[in-house]
Design an enzyme around this catalytic site. Structure first.
Site, PDB file in Angstrom:
ATOM      1  N   LYS A 180      34.524 -19.336 -28.714  1.00  0.00           N
ATOM      2  CA  LYS A 180      33.935 -19.064 -27.399  1.00  0.00           C
ATOM      3  C   LYS A 180      33.088 -20.258 -26.990  1.00  0.00           C
ATOM      4  O   LYS A 180      32.203 -20.691 -27.752  1.00  0.00           O
ATOM      5  CB  LYS A 180      33.079 -17.803 -27.516  1.00  0.00           C
ATOM      6  CG  LYS A 180      32.854 -17.028 -26.245  1.00  0.00           C
ATOM      7  CD  LYS A 180      32.202 -15.687 -26.611  1.00  0.00           C
ATOM      8  CE  LYS A 180      31.949 -14.837 -25.403  1.00  0.00           C
ATOM      9  NZ  LYS A 180      31.161 -13.636 -25.775  1.00  0.00           N
TER      10      LYS A 180
HETATM   11  O1  G3P Z   1      30.195  -9.693 -22.984  1.00  0.00           O
HETATM   12  C1  G3P Z   1      29.021 -10.312 -22.558  1.00  0.00           C
HETATM   13  C2  G3P Z   1      27.909  -9.410 -22.800  1.00  0.00           C
HETATM   14  O2  G3P Z   1      27.547  -9.387 -24.156  1.00  0.00           O
HETATM   15  C3  G3P Z   1      26.743  -9.633 -21.935  1.00  0.00           C
HETATM   16  O3  G3P Z   1      26.360  -8.386 -21.547  1.00  0.00           O
HETATM   17  O4  G3P Z   1      24.898  -6.690 -20.645  1.00  0.00           O
HETATM   18  O5  G3P Z   1      23.917  -8.773 -21.644  1.00  0.00           O
HETATM   19  O6  G3P Z   1      25.089  -8.848 -19.449  1.00  0.00           O
HETATM   20  P1  G3P Z   1      24.996  -8.175 -20.779  1.00  0.00           P
END
Ligand code: G3P
Length: 217
Positions: free
Chosen positions: A83
């Site tokens: 990634k």
């Molecule tokens: O897949 C990306 C994720 O881990 C981020 O999620 O909820 O922190 O925006 P969030």
């Protein structure tokens, strides 16, 4: 639509994998922090559970170091997707790593143009962050739909991996607009089974069953 588990919680991943609901896994530095585990160890353990792509994120700012980190991460298991962030250096790393045959997930995508150049740099997956766009009063789902249209217009094979999925509505909308993959935390995936009318109906069935005085076993 494939389901990836956005977590490094090994027990939760194993449970979802047993149910056929872990087509892959995504991690990031925040998720590794949350796990309290060593990135190489926990990623190796996840790769032994899940046969699909497991994303592990580089952390260096420059392309050369990203490439070195990516090669090391890719050495953990054959199902690693390296990634990289959607920066110019990240795209350089994407081009080199994908050219070497590694799966590459380009993350932190917030625009169609970013998705377009990630595809041109050879990304296996593009990760648009739905929830974080919603957080700033934009519509993350519009971005998924727009990327779908652009990729289809030109036949790009990069898979749209909808990320920052926070709730069940996000999952349904991802499926409706044609995301190839959605990644969500285990709790969101589990909550896909919930419906208030299911709970209400089951409650009534159990009350009526008790009144019959019967047993099945
Ligand atoms: O897949 C990306 C994720 O881990 C981020 O999620 O909820 O922190 O925006 P969030």
């Amino acid at each position: 639509m494939k389901f990836f588990v956005d977590s490094a919680d090994v027990a939760a991943i194993a449970e979802l994998n047993d149910l056929g609901m872990a087509d892959g896994v995504t991690t990031n530095p925040s998720i590794i922090l949350q796990s309290g585990r060593d990135i190489l160890e926990v990623t190796k353990e996840i790769c032994s559970i899940v046969s699909g792509p497991v994303s592990a994120e580089v952390v260096a700012p420059g392309a050369e170091e990203m490439i070195a980190e990516g090669r090391k991460l890719a050495g953990i298991a054959p199902n690693i997707a390296v990634k990289v962030p959607l920066t110019w250096d990240g795209l350089k790393a994407c081009k080199v790593l994908s050219g070497e045959g590694h799966m590459v997930n380009v993350t932190l995508c917030f625009s169609v143009n970013q998705a377009l150049i990630a595809a041109k740099a050879g990304a296996t997956f593009i990760s648009p962050f739905i929830g974080r766009l919603d957080d700033i009063n934009l519509d993350g789902m519009d971005l998924i739909a727009d990327i779908r249209q652009v990729y289809d217009n030109y036949g790009f094979e990069t898979q749209i991996l909808a990320a920052s999925v926070r709730n069940v509505n996000h999952v349904a909308q991802c499926a409706l607009v044609g995301a190839d993959v959605m990644t969500a935390p285990p709790a969101v995936i589990r909550s896909l089974a919930h419906h208030v009318l299911t709970d209400k109906g089951l409650d009534q069935f159990m009350k009526d069953w008790a009144k019959t005085g019967q047993k099945i076993l």
